[in-house]
Design a protein around this motif. Structure first.
Motif, PDB file in Angstrom:
ATOM      1  N   MET A  24       0.826  -1.207   0.000  1.00 23.01           N
ATOM      2  CA  MET A  24       0.000   0.000   0.000  1.00 23.01           C
ATOM      3  C   MET A  24       0.861   1.258   0.000  1.00 23.01           C
ATOM      4  N   ALA A  25       1.969   1.240   0.750  1.00 30.72           N
ATOM      5  CA  ALA A  25       2.863   2.404   0.767  1.00 30.72           C
ATOM      6  C   ALA A  25       3.443   2.656  -0.623  1.00 30.72           C
ATOM      7  N   TYR A  26       3.833   1.584  -1.322  1.00 30.90           N
ATOM      8  CA  TYR A  26       4.351   1.744  -2.685  1.00 30.90           C
ATOM      9  C   TYR A  26       3.269   2.268  -3.625  1.00 30.90           C
ATOM     10  N   TYR A  27       2.047   1.769  -3.463  1.00 30.36           N
ATOM     11  CA  TYR A  27       0.956   2.243  -4.321  1.00 30.36           C
ATOM     12  C   TYR A  27       0.697   3.738  -4.086  1.00 30.36           C
ATOM     13  N   CYS A  28       0.689   4.138  -2.820  1.00 30.31           N
ATOM     14  CA  CYS A  28       0.474   5.553  -2.502  1.00 30.31           C
ATOM     15  C   CYS A  28       1.599   6.422  -3.065  1.00 30.31           C
ATOM     16  N   LEU A  29       2.830   5.918  -3.037  1.00 28.84           N
ATOM     17  CA  LEU A  29       3.946   6.654  -3.648  1.00 28.84           C
ATOM     18  C   LEU A  29       3.727   6.818  -5.151  1.00 28.84           C
TER      19      LEU A  29
ATOM     20  N   GLY B 105       5.955   4.353 -12.678  1.00 25.54           N
ATOM     21  CA  GLY B 105       6.221   2.981 -13.095  1.00 25.54           C
ATOM     22  C   GLY B 105       6.979   2.194 -12.047  1.00 25.54           C
ATOM     23  N   GLN B 106       7.969   2.814 -11.427  1.00 28.56           N
ATOM     24  CA  GLN B 106       8.795   2.123 -10.431  1.00 28.56           C
ATOM     25  C   GLN B 106       7.964   1.677  -9.234  1.00 28.56           C
ATOM     26  N   TYR B 107       7.147   2.601  -8.678  1.00 30.95           N
ATOM     27  CA  TYR B 107       6.395   2.276  -7.473  1.00 30.95           C
ATOM     28  C   TYR B 107       5.218   1.347  -7.770  1.00 30.95           C
ATOM     29  N   LEU B 108       4.559   1.540  -8.925  1.00 29.92           N
ATOM     30  CA  LEU B 108       3.469   0.633  -9.280  1.00 29.92           C
ATOM     31  C   LEU B 108       3.989  -0.788  -9.473  1.00 29.92           C
ATOM     32  N   ARG B 109       5.115  -0.903 -10.124  1.00 29.75           N
ATOM     33  CA  ARG B 109       5.694  -2.224 -10.366  1.00 29.75           C
ATOM     34  C   ARG B 109       5.972  -2.937  -9.039  1.00 29.75           C
ATOM     35  N   ARG B 110       6.517  -2.201  -8.066  1.00 33.04           N
ATOM     36  CA  ARG B 110       6.828  -2.811  -6.771  1.00 33.04           C
ATOM     37  C   ARG B 110       5.556  -3.195  -6.016  1.00 33.04           C
TER      38      ARG B 110
ATOM     39  N   VAL C  74       2.638  -4.028  -7.280  1.00 32.95           N
ATOM     40  CA  VAL C  74       2.029  -5.195  -7.935  1.00 32.95           C
ATOM     41  C   VAL C  74       2.840  -6.454  -7.655  1.00 32.95           C
ATOM     42  N   GLN C  75       4.150  -6.340  -7.578  1.00 34.92           N
ATOM     43  CA  GLN C  75       4.988  -7.491  -7.239  1.00 34.92           C
ATOM     44  C   GLN C  75       4.622  -8.036  -5.858  1.00 34.92           C
ATOM     45  N   LEU C  76       4.334  -7.139  -4.937  1.00 36.96           N
ATOM     46  CA  LEU C  76       4.027  -7.545  -3.561  1.00 36.96           C
ATOM     47  C   LEU C  76       2.583  -8.006  -3.405  1.00 36.96           C
ATOM     48  N   ASP C  77       1.662  -7.468  -4.222  1.00 32.93           N
ATOM     49  CA  ASP C  77       0.238  -7.813  -4.105  1.00 32.93           C
ATOM     50  C   ASP C  77      -0.420  -7.594  -5.458  1.00 32.93           C
ATOM     51  N   ARG C  78      -0.815  -8.684  -6.123  1.00 29.44           N
ATOM     52  CA  ARG C  78      -1.366  -8.596  -7.469  1.00 29.44           C
ATOM     53  C   ARG C  78      -2.676  -7.815  -7.524  1.00 29.44           C
TER      54      ARG C  78
ATOM     55  N   VAL D 241       1.504  -0.237 -18.686  1.00 30.96           N
ATOM     56  CA  VAL D 241       1.167  -1.623 -19.013  1.00 30.96           C
ATOM     57  C   VAL D 241       2.240  -2.577 -18.500  1.00 30.96           C
ATOM     58  N   GLU D 242       3.505  -2.211 -18.687  1.00 29.76           N
ATOM     59  CA  GLU D 242       4.596  -3.084 -18.247  1.00 29.76           C
ATOM     60  C   GLU D 242       4.657  -3.172 -16.725  1.00 29.76           C
ATOM     61  N   ALA D 243       4.335  -2.085 -16.041  1.00 31.17           N
ATOM     62  CA  ALA D 243       4.368  -2.100 -14.574  1.00 31.17           C
ATOM     63  C   ALA D 243       3.335  -3.069 -14.012  1.00 31.17           C
ATOM     64  N   LEU D 244       2.188  -3.175 -14.677  1.00 32.42           N
ATOM     65  CA  LEU D 244       1.118  -4.033 -14.173  1.00 32.42           C
ATOM     66  C   LEU D 244       1.290  -5.493 -14.579  1.00 32.42           C
ATOM     67  N   ARG D 245       2.238  -5.772 -15.450  1.00 33.15           N
ATOM     68  CA  ARG D 245       2.457  -7.156 -15.884  1.00 33.15           C
ATOM     69  C   ARG D 245       3.343  -7.942 -14.926  1.00 33.15           C
ATOM     70  N   GLN D 246       3.886  -7.269 -13.933  1.00 36.91           N
ATOM     71  CA  GLN D 246       4.834  -7.944 -13.042  1.00 36.91           C
ATOM     72  C   GLN D 246       4.174  -9.103 -12.304  1.00 36.91           C
TER      73      GLN D 246
END
Length: 604
Positions: free
Chosen positions: A547-552, A566-571, A573-577, A599-604
């Motif tokens: 959640m902290a990464y998503y808020c960032l 992209g960096q924070y969204l990718r992280r 999604v990696q932690l919680d799909r 799109v690439e950030a959400l594919r992780q």
């Protein structure tokens, strides 16, 4: 008969004037629309507490104005696939409703706040307007534009990114061998300058009457009362004595009329009135959420041997945090306490579960078990419905605060297992009611925190806020008060009061919940650098928190930092799909939704 040239001219002029409005409407509409400028702040509608709030600014050319005709923008919000619609009023460019633009005097400006109640069904939706012009007379002709204008789309729910971590609520341990009898302590509170017993929040009138009517063998009643330092409470030097006398008089009257086991001659009374007792205030300050240096300031003033009572009270008014003293300390110094020493006959713990079953089935009377034994029988069954019935019976027979409390806990547990929101909220509200009854019989900050927590979970925000406030006023251990202020701050953000939330957070301690909520306030106030820094602090307290990464990522989107998005969204999604779907639906990322980065950030 022939007409004179003058008559013919007057007739032609009258016809032209009569025809003017018909041709004026299209021209007015065209001129206004061609030069129209629309701006929304925020650009996407945003939920704020229980409402959706925004400001709409519309500019149109002044040259569209024509006497007898007005240009209008009827505002509507459409949702549920355009099947439902809310009317939000109409902007009218009439004299008195618009101003001239400061940079361009050829433009007329209307600024209008937009507000409507938030409902999950209204997202997604669209704020639209279909321009029209109207003749200013009763039943005047209306000409509408062929095209509808889209002013804003959807609702941003960033203000809902509040973090709240409710503490687990456990059943009180039960025992069939509890000691019988004891001392019942019932606190009362008085209005400022008054000694009349009040019968609403903060009193124990009902509990006192219930105790007397239960006919426990009463040995002694001890009554004390005091007053607060403020001038209205201190003006009457006998106010504390009057409060003591009011409580004694009330107790004796009820004892004389409602008790058959006790009498006025068999019960002894001890009384004491506290006059100008600074030590009582210091004990409340020590049990408050004030910072150590603030507590020291109060102690310094009170321990000053040179000052009089009035001078010290006046000095307290000069403290920057006096509002805390006035709101949370002074009210609980206007107190009275009734302590009753009583005994009850001892019973033995035999066949407890069997007898409790018979009590539930009404085969034997409820007094076949002691209140403790009956409550203890609830620990002998794993069925929540059966536990609930046992505690309800315990309440009906004795009304002990432990029974109310444990019934509330069972109702909380039942709410957790419900799928239906309606049924879940019903259980939570019943839990809050029983926590309240328990708290009035055993008033502590922790007990009223449970009341507020249950109302908070049920979505009854006003009741929750009142009980958080009352918990603070009672005072208690610092960890308890910090948790009360932390959840109070979360609630204040939810109802759209971020400034109040910041003040509560200042007393809440440095926890993950408080850090996340402080960052959210900075985000909502558009302090993006500050919000990003505080969210990083939250990650220090709870590493790898999605959640902290998503808020960032939300902060970066608002600050238009695409790389960080992209960096924070990718992280996240990696932690919680689940955050991938959340990001797709979140209008905070509307500018990046079709980009390769997104799109690439959400594919992780």
């Amino acid at each position: 008969m022939s007409k004179s040239p003058a008559a013919i001219f007057r007739l032609l002029t009258a016809c032209a004037v009569a025809a003017l409005p018909a041709c004026t409407l299209p021209r007015t509409l065209r001129v206004a629309q061609e030069g129209q400028q629309v701006a929304m702040r925020p650009p996407v509608l945003e939920a704020n507490g229980d409402n959706v709030l925004a400001e709409l600014t519309v500019k149109v050319p002044a040259k569209h104005l024509h006497k007898g005709v007005v240009y209008e923008l009827p505002l509507r919000y459409r949702y549920q696939n355009d099947l439902r619609e809310d009317t939000l009023g109409t902007l009218r460019f009439l004299s008195g409703e618009f101003v001239y633009d400061e940079q361009d005097r050829n433009l007329l400006v209307i600024r209008r706040p937009i507000s409507f109640p938030y409902d999950p069904r209204k997202n997604p939706g669209q704020l639209v307007a279909r321009p029209q012009v109207r003749r200013l007379k009763p039943g005047g002709k209306v000409l509408k534009s062929d095209q509808e204008q889209l002013l804003a789309r959807g609702i941003v729910l960033t203000s809902r990114l509040v973090v709240r971590e409710p503490e687990p609520v456990e059943l009180l341990p039960e025992s069939a061998e509890l000691a019988q009898g004891g001392t019942r302590v019932l606190p009362f509170f008085f209005d400022q300058g008054q000694h009349a017993i009040r019968n609403y929040l903060g009193t124990n009138v009902a509990a006192l009457e219930e105790f007397i009517e239960s006919n426990q063998h009463t040995k002694k009643v001890m009554v004390v009362a005091g007053h607060s330092p403020d001038s209205l409470d201190s003006r009457d030097q006998r106010l504390a004595d009057k409060r003591v006398q009011a409580l004694v008089k009330y107790f004796k009257k009820r004892l004389d009329t409602d008790s058959y086991l006790n009498s006025l001659s068999s019960v002894s009374f001890e009384t004491q009135a506290y006059h100008r007792r600074w030590d009582l205030m210091l004990s409340k300050v020590a049990a408050s959420a004030l910072k150590p240096e603030q507590q020291d300031s109060v102690v310094t003033i009170i321990n000053d041997t040179r000052g009089t009572w009035a001078q010290k009270e006046k000095a307290l008014h000069q403290l920057s945090f006096f509002d805390y003293l006035d709101q949370y300390i002074y009210p609980v110094m206007r107190f009275g306490t009734v302590a009753v020493v009583y005994t009850a006959p001892k019973r033995y713990d035999s066949e407890i579960y069997l007898l409790s079953k018979k009590i539930m089935e009404k085969e034997v009377e409820a007094d076949a078990l002691t209140p403790e034994e009956l409550r203890y029988s609830a620990t002998l069954t794993p069925l929540l419905a059966e536990k609930q019935r046992i505690y309800e019976t315990a309440i009906a027979t004795t009304g002990n605060w432990q029974a109310y409390y444990n019934l509330a806990v069972v109702l909380l547990q039942r709410s957790d297992k419900e799928v239906s929101d309606k049924v879940r909220r019903a259980y939570l509200r019943r839990a809050a009611t029983n926590f309240t009854l328990a708290a009035h019989r055993n008033p502590t900050a922790q007990m009223f925190y449970h009341v507020a927590d249950a109302y908070h979970r049920a979505g009854d925000r006003l009741e929750a806020l009142q009980n958080y406030d009352y918990a603070v006023k009672l005072g208690g251990p610092l960890p308890v008060l910090e948790k009360v202020f932390a959840d109070k701050a979360a609630l204040e953000i939810e109802i759209g009061q971020p400034d109040d939330a910041l003040r509560s957070l200042s007393f809440g301690g440095k926890t993950y919940q408080n850090t996340m909520n402080r960052a959210l306030i900075y985000l909502l106030k558009e302090n993006y650098d500050g919000a990003a820094q505080i969210y990083q602090e939250a990650l220090g307290l709870k590493p790898n928190d999605p959640m902290a990464y998503y808020c960032l990522a939300v902060v970066a989107a608002r600050a238009q930092r695409e790389g960080d998005v992209g960096q924070y969204l990718r992280r996240a999604v990696q932690l919680d799909r689940t955050y991938a779907q959340k990001a797709v639906e979140d209008l905070e990322f509307r500018s990046y939704a079709s980009s390769k980065m997104f799109v690439e950030a959400l594919r992780q």
